[in-house]
Design a protein around this motif. Structure first.
Motif: not given
Length: 257
Positions: A31-52
Motif C-alpha cells: 500500500x502507499x502507507x507501507x511504501x511511505x513508511x518503509x522509505x521515509x518518503x511522504x505520501x504525496x511525494x511517493x504517489x508522484x514517484x509511483x505515478x512515474x
C-alpha cells in the motif's frame, strides 16, 4: 590540475529507486502507507514517484485494493540483466569446472523460488547433471541457504512465513531454529554445503555473488555425487567456489580486470 568532484546523487532519482527496490523485494503488493513508511518518503511525494514508475510499467497499480506491485517493465529489465549476468559468468564457471571436474551452475532468485540460469556439466562419467531453468524453493539446498543467509532480514522472514520451509525431500527436513542457525554458519564461512537436500545422493557447494550495492544477485554452485564429494573434498573445493563467485562479482560491479 583539476581535482575530481565528489560523486553526488539526485535525490528524486534516489527516492524513486528506493521505492522500486522495496516493491521488487516484497512478497506481496504494498500500500502507499507501507511504501511511505518503509522509505521515509511522504505520501504525496511517493504517489508522484509511483505515478512515474507506472508510466514506464516498472510498477503496476491495483485500483481496487490500492496497492502497488512490480510491473512488466521491471521484469523486462531483470531479464536483460540476467542475460548479461549469464554471459559474464561463463568464463568463471568454465574455469571452476575445469579446475574441479565437477558440474557448476549459476543460480538466481525469483520470488519464492530459485532458478538455475546456466550450467556446465562435469567432466567425470559419474556426475550430477544440472538442468538449466530448473526451479526449486529459494531456501532449498546449498544455493538456497546462501540466498537466505545474505538476503535482508525482513525478506527472509517473509519467505519463512509464506513457505514454512517445506522440505523438498525427506532428507532436507529441518526445524526453523536449526535452519536459522545454519545460516549463521554460512555467513561466517562465506559459503554453504548440502548433502541430498534437493537431489538425493548429490552434494552441493555454493557461494554468493554480490552486486555493487552489496546485495546478493546470484549464487555460484558446484555439485557432484556423494561418493566423490566427501567432506574433505568439499573443504578443498569450497575456496575455489568462493573465488569464482568473487571474480564474477568483480565483473558485475565493473571492477574485473
Amino acid at each position: 590540475m583539476t581535482q575530481d568532484k565528489p560523486q553526488t546523487t539526485v535525490r528524486a532519482v534516489e527516492r524513486t529507486l528506493n521505492i522500486l527496490f522495496l516493491i521488487s523485494s516484497a512478497s506481496e503488493p504494498l500500500s502507499l502507507s507501507e511504501i511511505s513508511g518503509s522509505t521515509g518518503v511522504d505520501k504525496a511525494t511517493a504517489l508522484r514517484l509511483l505515478a512515474t514508475l507506472e508510466v514506464f510499467r516498472l510498477v503496476q497499480r491495483d485500483e481496487k485494493n490500492r496497492t502497488f506491485a512490480i510491473g512488466a517493465g521491471a521484469w523486462q529489465l531483470a531479464s536483460s540483466y540476467q542475460s548479461e549476468l549469464k554471459t559474464l559468468s561463463e568464463k568463471h564457471l568454465r574455469k571452476l569446472r575445469d579446475m574441479t571436474g565437477e558440474s557448476v551452475s549459476l543460480v538466481v532468485s525469483r520470488g519464492l523460488d530459485r532458478v538455475m540460469l546456466t550450467a556446465i556439466e562435469a567432466t567425470h562419467e559419474l556426475r550430477v547433471v544440472p538442468k538449466p531453468n530448473s526451479v526449486v524453493p529459494v531456501y532449498a539446498g546449498a544455493s538456497g541457504k546462501v540466498f537466505m543467509a545474505f538476503m535482508s532480514a525482513p525478506e527472509r522472514a517473509r519467505v519463512i512465513e509464506l513457505t514454512g520451509l517445506c522440505p523438498v525431500n525427506e532428507r532436507s527436513a529441518m526445524d526453523q531454529e536449526s535452519f536459522l542457525a545454519s545460516l549463521e554458519q554460512v555467513r561466517r564461512d562465506g559459503y554453504a554445503a548440502s548433502v541430498g537436500d534437493v537431489t538425493l545422493g548429490a552434494v552441493a557447494v555454493a557461494a554468493p555473488v554480490f552486486g555493487s550495492r552489496g546485495e546478493i544477485v546470484a549464487v555460484v554452485s558446484l555439485r557432484g555425487p556423494e561418493a566423490r564429494l566427501t567432506s574433505d573434498r568439499v573443504h578443498q573445493l569450497s575456496p575455489l567456489v568462493v573465488e569464482a563467485a568473487r571474480n564474477l562479482a568483480d565483473d558485475v560491479s565493473g571492477q574485473g580486470a
